[in-house]
Design an enzyme around this catalytic site. Structure first.
Site, PDB file in Angstrom:
ATOM      1  N   ARG A 135       3.290  -6.847  32.137  1.00 52.59           N
ATOM      2  CA  ARG A 135       4.281  -6.321  33.088  1.00 52.59           C
ATOM      3  C   ARG A 135       4.292  -4.798  33.057  1.00 52.59           C
ATOM      4  NH1 ARG A 135       7.526 -10.411  30.815  1.00 52.59           N
ATOM      5  NH2 ARG A 135       7.508 -12.254  32.120  1.00 52.59           N
ATOM      6  N   LYS A 152      11.215 -29.086  23.933  1.00 49.66           N
ATOM      7  CA  LYS A 152      10.194 -29.580  22.999  1.00 49.66           C
ATOM      8  C   LYS A 152      10.324 -31.095  22.811  1.00 49.66           C
ATOM      9  CE  LYS A 152      10.053 -25.078  20.710  1.00 49.66           C
ATOM     10  NZ  LYS A 152      10.708 -24.233  19.694  1.00 49.66           N
ATOM     11  N   GLY A 204      15.969 -10.698  13.399  1.00 52.61           N
ATOM     12  CA  GLY A 204      14.984 -10.931  14.454  1.00 52.61           C
ATOM     13  C   GLY A 204      14.671 -12.395  14.691  1.00 52.61           C
ATOM     14  N   GLU A 235      -0.917 -26.703  22.467  1.00 49.19           N
ATOM     15  CA  GLU A 235      -0.499 -26.926  21.074  1.00 49.19           C
ATOM     16  C   GLU A 235       0.651 -25.999  20.654  1.00 49.19           C
ATOM     17  OE1 GLU A 235      -1.887 -29.364  18.681  1.00 49.19           O
ATOM     18  OE2 GLU A 235       0.126 -28.760  18.109  1.00 49.19           O
TER      19      GLU A 235
END
Ligand code: HSE
Length: 431
Positions: free
Chosen positions: A48, A207, A189, A131
């Site tokens: 971007r 998921k 974080g 994966e």
């Protein structure tokens, strides 16, 4: 084309994972060539912001025009690491239409509209590998899609969100409240500035949809997943779990109901200490599979992070590149079972119900009668007294019961004069 012609690769996105993929492609070029049989050539990276510094990445590779990159016509592989539904979906479909095999870590897109990608890949005769979309570095998609495809998977249960596992683990071990641990997770974080996708279970639900689709050879979408996050888990819940010999985990639970439909949900769940998933610490992920013939399998490892997730992407890159070299493709969608989804109210679980009651004769019998009226059998009952106020806290562990019966029971308990406000309910893993 000569037999040594490079496999030409484009990368969409060069953030935490993308930059690692680019570096691993370049750093291990010789080994990758030997493993594939032809060299890999990274021909472009769509980003971007062209001005952002990207150490170790040749600026000549960067472009802001992702569409032009994926439609240039000479690509063998496109790796999509943008996330989100658009423009990722359009770019992947364009890449597939232009004849490239695609590799994506985009769980939101796969859970929302994976069928379109599979169909397009099938029509174009290319690969779709993903994966890295579930549980980061942990090999779980390939085991379900290939290794266990001759078996019958009965259940897949996973801790598939590291942020929430970190938070729940800290709440359990340090006795700290949800908000405080969330702030800590953000400072470290682990958690995003807007933590909604993680803490409210959307990430895990996407998921779960992907895992259930693969496990049960059906299309399961995000909207099919019954979802509840962890923001309402309190220290009282943690204490209750400890008393019952459990830890609370945000569990993605995919299983076959007795009638052959798929039960799929994400809920904070009390997991007994002896269960393999109870021991998963910090930000780790783990997926537990029960299958008819292989039995019980457990996969554990880092569920996020640049290098670990890039490892999963690179496995797909090598696999898809090897297929190109041999002029073949790997497995497509397997949704032949087309199983229905069990409505959330019919999904069965054990439950732990915690309620404040007045401590006087006949109250326990009244509470127990409400469960019995709905056919719910009790497994264990604990009472902690508060003699000064003549109040007591009851903790009721049920046997397996349908969700709708449990809800109806709780609604009736709420209307009893002897029961205080604030009844809490949590699922309990096991039978
Ligand atoms: N935010 C996710 C987690 C990783 O905390 O596990 C990417 O799906």
């Amino acid at each position: 084309m000569t037999t040594n012609a490079p496999i030409r690769v484009a990368l969409l996105g060069c953030g935490v994972v993308g930059s690692q993929v680019a570096r691993q492609l370049l750093a291990h070029a010789e080994d990758l060539r030997a493993r594939i049989g032809r060299p890999l050539e990274l021909v472009g990276i769509a980003v971007r912001d062209l001005s952002k510094p990207r150490p170790g990445i040749d600026p000549a590779l960067l472009t802001a025009d992702a569409e032009a990159l994926v439609t240039r016509g000479d690509l063998d592989l496109v790796i999509e690491l943008l996330g989100g539904i658009e423009p990722a979906r359009s770019l992947l479909l364009a890449a597939i239409g232009a004849g490239a095999s695609v590799i994506t870590a985009n769980k939101a897109l796969l859970a929302e509209d994976g069928g379109s990608l599979y169909t397009a890949a099938e029509q174009s005769g290319v690969d779709l590998y993903f994966e890295a979309a579930v549980a980061g570095a942990i090999p779980i998609i390939r085991p379900l899609r290939e290794s266990l495809v001759g078996d019958e998977v009965l259940a897949v249960k996973g801790i598939v969100n590291g942020t929430t596992n970190f938070i729940l683990d800290r709440m359990h071990s340090a006795g700290v409240g949800f908000s405080e641990v969330l702030a800590e997770a953000q400072a470290l974080g682990y958690a995003e500035a807007d933590p909604t996708a993680d803490v409210e279970g959307y990430d895990a639900a996407a998921k779960a949809a992907i895992l259930a689709s693969l496990a049960f050879h059906s299309r399961v979408r995000l909207a099919d997943v019954d979802r509840e996050g962890i923001s309402l888990v309190s220290q009282d819940d943690i204490a209750a779990a400890k008393e019952m010999g459990c830890v609370i985990k945000l569990l993605a639970n995919c299983s076959l109901s007795a009638d052959g439909r798929i039960a799929v949900g994400v809920h904070p769940t009390m997991v007994p200490q002896g269960h393999p998933l109870a021991a998963i610490p910090g930000a780790y992920n783990a997926v537990f599979i029960e299958s008819r013939y292989a039995g019980r399998l457990m996969f554990m490892g880092p569920g996020a992070g640049g290098s670990p997730t890039a490892s999963a992407v690179m496995g797909d890159v090598v696999t898809a590149a090897r297929n190109r070299v041999r002029g073949t493709v790997g497995p497509g969608e397997s949704a032949y079972s087309a199983r229905g989804i069990t409505p959330p109210g019919e999904v069965e679980s054990r439950y732990y119900v915690s309620l404040q009651v007045t401590d006087e004769p006949g109250v326990l019998a009244k509470v127990a009668a409400r469960f019995a009226d709905h056919g719910i059998s009790l497994q264990a009952v604990r009472q902690d007294g508060d003699p000064v106020n003549s109040r007591a806290r009851l903790g009721v562990m049920t046997h397996v019961a349908p969700d709708s019966d449990l809800r109806a029971t709780v609604a009736e308990l709420e209307s009893l004069a002897e029961v205080g406000p604030g009844i809490t309910v949590m699922r309990v893993e096991g039978h």
